[in-house]
Design a protein around this motif. Structure first.
Motif, mmCIF file in Angstrom:
data_model
loop_
_atom_site.group_PDB
_atom_site.id
_atom_site.type_symbol
_atom_site.label_atom_id
_atom_site.label_comp_id
_atom_site.label_asym_id
_atom_site.label_seq_id
_atom_site.Cartn_x
_atom_site.Cartn_y
_atom_site.Cartn_z
ATOM 1 N N PRO A 1 0.822 -1.223 0.000
ATOM 2 C CA PRO A 1 0.000 0.000 0.000
ATOM 3 C C PRO A 1 0.857 1.274 0.000
ATOM 4 N N GLN A 2 0.314 2.335 -0.562
ATOM 5 C CA GLN A 2 1.033 3.601 -0.701
ATOM 6 C C GLN A 2 1.412 4.234 0.632
ATOM 7 N N ASP A 3 0.647 3.944 1.694
ATOM 8 C CA ASP A 3 0.931 4.571 2.987
ATOM 9 C C ASP A 3 1.967 3.788 3.816
ATOM 10 N N VAL A 4 2.582 2.772 3.230
ATOM 11 C CA VAL A 4 3.599 1.959 3.902
ATOM 12 C C VAL A 4 4.947 2.221 3.227
ATOM 13 N N ALA A 5 5.984 2.391 4.041
ATOM 14 C CA ALA A 5 7.330 2.587 3.483
ATOM 15 C C ALA A 5 7.711 1.374 2.633
ATOM 16 N N ALA A 6 8.303 1.640 1.468
ATOM 17 C CA ALA A 6 8.610 0.546 0.529
ATOM 18 C C ALA A 6 10.104 0.336 0.358
ATOM 19 N N LEU A 7 10.476 -0.921 0.224
ATOM 20 C CA LEU A 7 11.847 -1.307 -0.112
ATOM 21 C C LEU A 7 12.020 -1.223 -1.621
ATOM 22 N N ALA A 8 13.214 -0.948 -2.053
ATOM 23 C CA ALA A 8 13.501 -0.939 -3.486
ATOM 24 C C ALA A 8 14.963 -1.310 -3.697
ATOM 25 N N GLY A 9 15.200 -2.151 -4.661
ATOM 26 C CA GLY A 9 16.573 -2.501 -4.995
ATOM 27 C C GLY A 9 16.634 -3.664 -5.962
ATOM 28 N N ARG A 10 17.745 -3.744 -6.640
ATOM 29 C CA ARG A 10 18.021 -4.847 -7.565
ATOM 30 C C ARG A 10 19.398 -5.394 -7.242
ATOM 31 N N GLN A 11 19.514 -6.691 -7.406
ATOM 32 C CA GLN A 11 20.814 -7.326 -7.175
ATOM 33 C C GLN A 11 20.930 -8.531 -8.096
ATOM 34 N N GLN A 12 22.103 -8.715 -8.644
ATOM 35 C CA GLN A 12 22.387 -9.896 -9.455
ATOM 36 C C GLN A 12 23.757 -10.423 -9.059
ATOM 37 N N VAL A 13 23.816 -11.723 -8.809
ATOM 38 C CA VAL A 13 25.088 -12.374 -8.480
ATOM 39 C C VAL A 13 25.322 -13.489 -9.481
ATOM 40 N N GLN A 14 26.581 -13.787 -9.745
ATOM 41 C CA GLN A 14 26.935 -14.834 -10.698
ATOM 42 C C GLN A 14 28.010 -15.739 -10.097
ATOM 43 N N PRO A 15 27.628 -16.500 -9.074
ATOM 44 C CA PRO A 15 28.621 -17.383 -8.447
ATOM 45 C C PRO A 15 28.922 -18.600 -9.318
ATOM 46 N N SER A 16 30.098 -19.164 -9.096
ATOM 47 C CA SER A 16 30.443 -20.428 -9.749
ATOM 48 C C SER A 16 31.131 -21.313 -8.718
ATOM 49 N N TRP A 17 30.837 -22.600 -8.804
ATOM 50 C CA TRP A 17 31.353 -23.558 -7.837
ATOM 51 C C TRP A 17 31.805 -24.829 -8.536
ATOM 52 N N LYS A 18 32.700 -25.544 -7.893
ATOM 53 C CA LYS A 18 33.026 -26.917 -8.253
ATOM 54 C C LYS A 18 32.265 -27.757 -7.234
ATOM 55 N N LEU A 19 31.017 -28.093 -7.563
ATOM 56 C CA LEU A 19 30.134 -28.782 -6.625
ATOM 57 C C LEU A 19 30.396 -30.275 -6.591
ATOM 58 N N LYS A 20 30.650 -30.800 -5.426
ATOM 59 C CA LYS A 20 30.717 -32.246 -5.226
ATOM 60 C C LYS A 20 29.284 -32.731 -5.031
ATOM 61 N N TYR A 21 28.974 -33.930 -5.476
ATOM 62 C CA TYR A 21 27.626 -34.463 -5.319
ATOM 63 C C TYR A 21 27.224 -34.457 -3.847
ATOM 64 N N GLY A 22 26.060 -33.882 -3.539
ATOM 65 C CA GLY A 22 25.534 -33.837 -2.181
ATOM 66 C C GLY A 22 26.016 -32.669 -1.344
ATOM 67 N N LYS A 23 26.953 -31.858 -1.826
ATOM 68 C CA LYS A 23 27.458 -30.717 -1.049
ATOM 69 C C LYS A 23 26.643 -29.470 -1.388
ATOM 70 N N VAL A 24 26.164 -28.777 -0.361
ATOM 71 C CA VAL A 24 25.356 -27.571 -0.549
ATOM 72 C C VAL A 24 26.252 -26.337 -0.523
ATOM 73 N N GLU A 25 26.059 -25.460 -1.482
ATOM 74 C CA GLU A 25 26.716 -24.149 -1.510
ATOM 75 C C GLU A 25 25.625 -23.087 -1.437
ATOM 76 N N GLN A 26 25.975 -21.908 -0.923
ATOM 77 C CA GLN A 26 24.973 -20.859 -0.835
ATOM 78 C C GLN A 26 25.585 -19.492 -1.037
ATOM 79 N N VAL A 27 24.708 -18.535 -1.348
ATOM 80 C CA VAL A 27 25.096 -17.141 -1.477
ATOM 81 C C VAL A 27 24.006 -16.312 -0.801
ATOM 82 N N GLU A 28 24.448 -15.329 -0.005
ATOM 83 C CA GLU A 28 23.519 -14.431 0.683
ATOM 84 C C GLU A 28 23.272 -13.213 -0.193
ATOM 85 N N LEU A 29 21.999 -12.818 -0.283
ATOM 86 C CA LEU A 29 21.602 -11.658 -1.066
ATOM 87 C C LEU A 29 21.029 -10.596 -0.134
ATOM 88 N N ASP A 30 20.672 -9.443 -0.683
ATOM 89 C CA ASP A 30 20.086 -8.365 0.106
ATOM 90 C C ASP A 30 18.775 -8.804 0.770
#
Length: 190
Positions: free
Chosen positions: A134-163
């Protein structure tokens, strides 16, 4: 001349055999095994404060997986000092990754993008959704793009934190010829 012809025939046979081998089972897999990319986009639910999100699995076909468009989601960010919280609507997607099989896993590069605004809409096939703050509520705004690359082993989880507390997690998992998972990806079902 006979010797050159024999050497040429042997070289051609070697190339043909290596080409046939590369068309079969990918590097590091046994015959009949397949691989899927398991990924998740998660955030804190603005109403409950609990982790929310989506987890999906995409089979690798012909060395590729489809791009993914995540569902619209609301985000909230509160500042200290009792100021009103700001809200936003997030639209997010994961671009089709670049991947190649490696011994024991996959070399993977992805593109993850989020767009947070007062209003978002999304169309997937014949389904269209929209969400607005709604217009009477403060609004967030932003864009983010990440381009990670990994050598993933089967079953291993990788992650990246975003805004805004958004987290992207990814894992690759093998399946046997009967479709049963060989590896476990410890990405929670939300």
């Amino acid at each position: 001349m006979q010797r050159i012809l024999t050497l040429s025939s042997l070289a051609a046979s070697g190339l043909l055999l290596s080409a046939c081998a590369s068309l079969g089972t990918p590097v590091g897999l046994q015959a009949g095994q397949t691989v899927a990319v398991v990924n998740s986009l998660s955030w804190d639910n603005p109403l409950t404060g609990k982790r929310d999100g989506v987890r999906t699995s995409w089979p690798i076909k012909d060395g590729k997986i489809a791009p993914e468009y995540f569902p619209l989601a609301q985000l909230k960010q509160c500042e200290a000092g009792g100021k009103p919280c700001a809200w936003g609507v997030m639209r997010a997607q994961r671009g089709a990754p670049t991947l190649s099989y490696a011994d024991g896993g996959v070399d993977l590069a992805v593109s993850v993008a989020i767009d947070v605004a007062r209003r978002q809409d999304a169309r997937q096939g014949e389904t269209q959704t929209a969400m607005a703050i709604p217009q009477d509520v403060a609004a967030l705004a932003g864009r983010q793009q990440v381009q990670p690359s990994w050598k993933l082993k089967y079953g291993k989880v990788e992650q990246v934190e975003l805004d805004y507390g958004v987290r992207y997690q990814v894992c690759v998992q093998r399946y046997d010829a009967a479709g049963k998972a060989i590896d476990t990806c410890a990405i929670p079902f939300i």
